[in-house]
Enzyme design. Structure first.
Site, PDB file in Angstrom:
ATOM      1  N   LYS A  79       0.847  -1.195   0.000  1.00 56.91           N
ATOM      2  CA  LYS A  79       0.000   0.000   0.000  1.00 56.91           C
ATOM      3  C   LYS A  79       0.882   1.244   0.000  1.00 56.91           C
ATOM      4  CE  LYS A  79      -3.928   1.974   2.620  1.00 56.91           C
ATOM      5  NZ  LYS A  79      -4.812   1.744   3.792  1.00 56.91           N
ATOM      6  N   SER A 153      -9.448   1.791   3.086  1.00 59.41           N
ATOM      7  CA  SER A 153      -8.635   2.585   2.187  1.00 59.41           C
ATOM      8  C   SER A 153      -7.625   1.754   1.391  1.00 59.41           C
ATOM      9  CB  SER A 153      -7.871   3.656   2.990  1.00 59.41           C
ATOM     10  OG  SER A 153      -6.995   3.071   3.941  1.00 59.41           O
ATOM     11  N   SER A 177      -9.835  -0.561   7.230  1.00 54.80           N
ATOM     12  CA  SER A 177      -9.289  -0.515   5.876  1.00 54.80           C
ATOM     13  C   SER A 177      -8.625  -1.807   5.428  1.00 54.80           C
ATOM     14  CB  SER A 177      -8.276   0.626   5.770  1.00 54.80           C
ATOM     15  OG  SER A 177      -8.894   1.872   6.019  1.00 54.80           O
TER      16      SER A 177
END
Length: 600
Positions: A79, A153, A177
């Site tokens: 990420k 996210s 997330s």
């Protein structure tokens, strides 16, 4: 050799071992899939084709698979709020971008284990959101339907695994997330206990709550990565290392919301799959306990409606002051909610959270884990853009409280809706119950038979199960007043004891109701040559110190000896001295103490 539809750690490791694949072969396949995947919003940056090939060649040149490189040749994604040397970190905000001098601690540990980072994945800007649409790099879509959100996210990280491009990925999880995107892409998402993974090299969202998370095909594989990535890190002030918390391996008590607290905002398809997941847990031997979810939900509201929003500003305060106009409008609105929050408000929030902890303590006394919908809704991208804050709040109904209340969580697939979209549930337990949660998450996932990612028919039964907690414990057989629900059972549970299993003794045991004992107790006698029904008993496990205290408190004429069970194993357990049987009533024929108590 053609790569499997989904890249899994186990399949790649087996292919490497047999010589049917090399890391170079796999990287060529990954490059092909990167170029073929139709969604350009998954990646923010990645290593060039030649850099990926060079990384694979260097790995091969350094030697083959070895015990010190358990992830040898396994491609993974990172990420883009986690540092990975060689690629910029943007947190999905181009004006914020910087070039890290070194890997984040977790990335470094995975590289040292032989894993190959492929690139940096898209996210809701500054990890603020559960939907995946708050990024200037685009909105990644669910691998099952491009009209629907990927979840956030950690949007790109989930899609990269669900699409079969990489074998696992790193996300982050502050409010959910690392779990919501798992649900929307038919994956397992591990939200480790706070402090288990170092956050050195992570762009903070709420620094006191942030966790780096793992997406993978199965609980076994996600937990395998967790064990490699987890370590105490002196450079991270929030890092901590505690012993594994064990959970019952049988008879797990599972809490589910009661009544109106079971909210799906009119989505009957998700509600039906959740109900089916509860029934599946029953078939796995669990007892379902309906709980008042309100205190958990009210605690969750503190994350965005309380002073914790100020932590999001604290993480990027200098950047916001200079570049607020460069931020996503929704993210900026949320972060600027910190304006006007005072130190007094912060303390009031802390006090409120502690009150909610107290309110939930009675719930945790009744249950071992919670089983919750990962999210009640599965919105389309168009719906999300039309109501970015309201829908996001609904997405976090069952996730936002978890880090505030210091819990561990694992999201697992639970089924498919009539429209073909996936739905998942999350198992939530006490801090550092991660390994034990993985065992139960794996059982539920396999029983739900959803496959993983796009491979919805994958043979889950063939996938290795998680190892379970790595803790020393001593088992003890109980036959009477210490059984579950009996008067002396708290002597086991208060010492950290967990129920391992319910079973029976071998046939050559007799049971007697002892006279004058308070509370009433039975006496178990070994009688070689006797051929009885076997007696109902429970096996409990205690930490060594608690076992010692427990044994020291056993009153005469009872003591601890070896009891042979119906599977032939010998386990320490309660036995009675023969002289105490004077005046006792034999109850062997009833088959156990619980049956005797019910018959009185």
């Amino acid at each position: 050799m053609t790569l499997p539809k989904m890249l899994t750690i186990g399949a790649l490791a087996a292919a490497y071992e047999s010589g049917t694949l090399t890391p170079l072969d796999v990287i060529e396949g990954v490059i092909e899939r990167l170029k073929a995947w139709p969604d350009p919003a998954v990646w923010i940056s990645r290593f060039s084709d030649d850099e990926l090939r060079a990384a694979a060649k260097a790995l091969v040149d350094a030697g083959g698979p070895s015990p010190d490189k358990p992830l040898w040749g396994i491609p993974f994604a990172v990420k883009d709020n986690i540092d990975c040397a060689g690629l910029d970190t943007t947190a999905a905000c181009p004006a914020f971008a910087y070039t890290p001098a070194q890997d984040a601690t977790v990335v470094a540990r995975l590289r040292a284990a032989g894993a190959i980072p492929v690139g940096k994945t898209n996210l809701d800007q500054f990890a603020t959101g559960l939907n995946g649409t708050r990024s200037p790099y685009g909105a990644p879509r669910s691998v099952f339907n491009a009209d629907y959100i990927s979840g956030g996210s950690s949007s790109g990280s989930a899609v990269a695994v669900g699409a079969g491009i990489v074998a696992f990925s790193l996300g982050t999880d502050t409010a959910g997330s690392g779990r919501v995107p798992a649900s929307f892409n038919n994956l397992v998402g591990v939200k480790p206990s706070k402090g288990m993974f170092s956050t050195t090299g992570l762009v903070p969202a709420c620094r006191s709550l942030d966790c780096i998370s793992v997406f993978a095909a199965t609980a076994g594989e996600a937990d395998f990565v967790r064990r490699i990535a987890a370590a105490l890190d002196p450079s991270d002030p929030f890092s901590r290392e505690l012993p594994d918390v064990v959970l019952p391996t049988e008879g797990l008590r599972v809490g589910v919301p009661v009544g109106a607290e079971r909210e799906f905002f009119g989505d009957g398809a998700n509600e039906a799959i959740y109900a089916a997941a509860i029934e599946t847990m029953k078939t796995l031997g669990c007892s379902i306990v309906e709980i008042d979810f309100a205190p958990f939900r009210e605690a969750a509201n503190l994350l965005y409606s309380g002073p914790w929003v100020a932590e999001r500003l604290a993480a990027i305060e200098a950047f916001h002051a200079a570049h607020a106009d460069a931020m996503d409008p929704t993210v900026r609105t949320i972060v600027e909610g910190a304006f006007g929050v005072t130190a007094v408000d912060a303390f009031r929030g802390i006090y409120a959270l502690e009150e909610y902890r107290q309110k939930t303590a009675s719930t945790w006394a009744m249950v071992d884990i919670l089983l919750l919908p990962t999210t009640p809704l599965f919105p389309k991208v168009s719906e999300m853009l039309a109501d970015p804050i309201g829908l996001n709040s609904k997405l976090g109904r069952y996730t936002n409280f978890v880090n505030l209340m210091d819990c561990a969580g694992i999201a697992v697939p639970a089924g498919f809706r009539p429209d073909g979209l996936p739905f998942g549930v999350t198992l939530i337990g006490p801090a550092f119950s991660d390994a034990a949660l993985a065992v139960w998450g794996d059982r539920l996932h396999k029983a739900s038979a959803t496959g993983f990612g796009l491979d919805t028919t994958a043979d889950l039964a063939a996938m290795p199960a998680p190892e379970g907690p790595d803790v020393e414990r001593i088992e003890v057989v109980v036959v009477g007043a210490h059984l579950s629900g009996m008067p002396l059972n708290p002597q086991l549970t208060s010492g950290g004891g967990v129920l391992v299993k319910s079973c029976r003794t071998a046939p050559d045991y007799r049971l007697y109701a002892l006279p004058g004992t308070v509370p009433p107790k039975p006496g178990l006698i070994h009688s070689p040559g006797f051929d009885g029904p076997g007696l109902a008993v429970e096996v409990w496990a205690l930490p060594p110190a608690a076992f010692g205290r427990f044994v020291a408190a056993i009153p005469a004429p009872l003591g601890i000896g070896k009891v042979t069970l119906d599977d032939g194993s010998d386990v320490s357990g309660f036995l009675c001295e023969a002289h105490a049987l004077e005046g006792a009533v034999e109850i062997t024929a009833l088959g156990g103490w619980r049956a005797y108590c019910a018959a009185k």
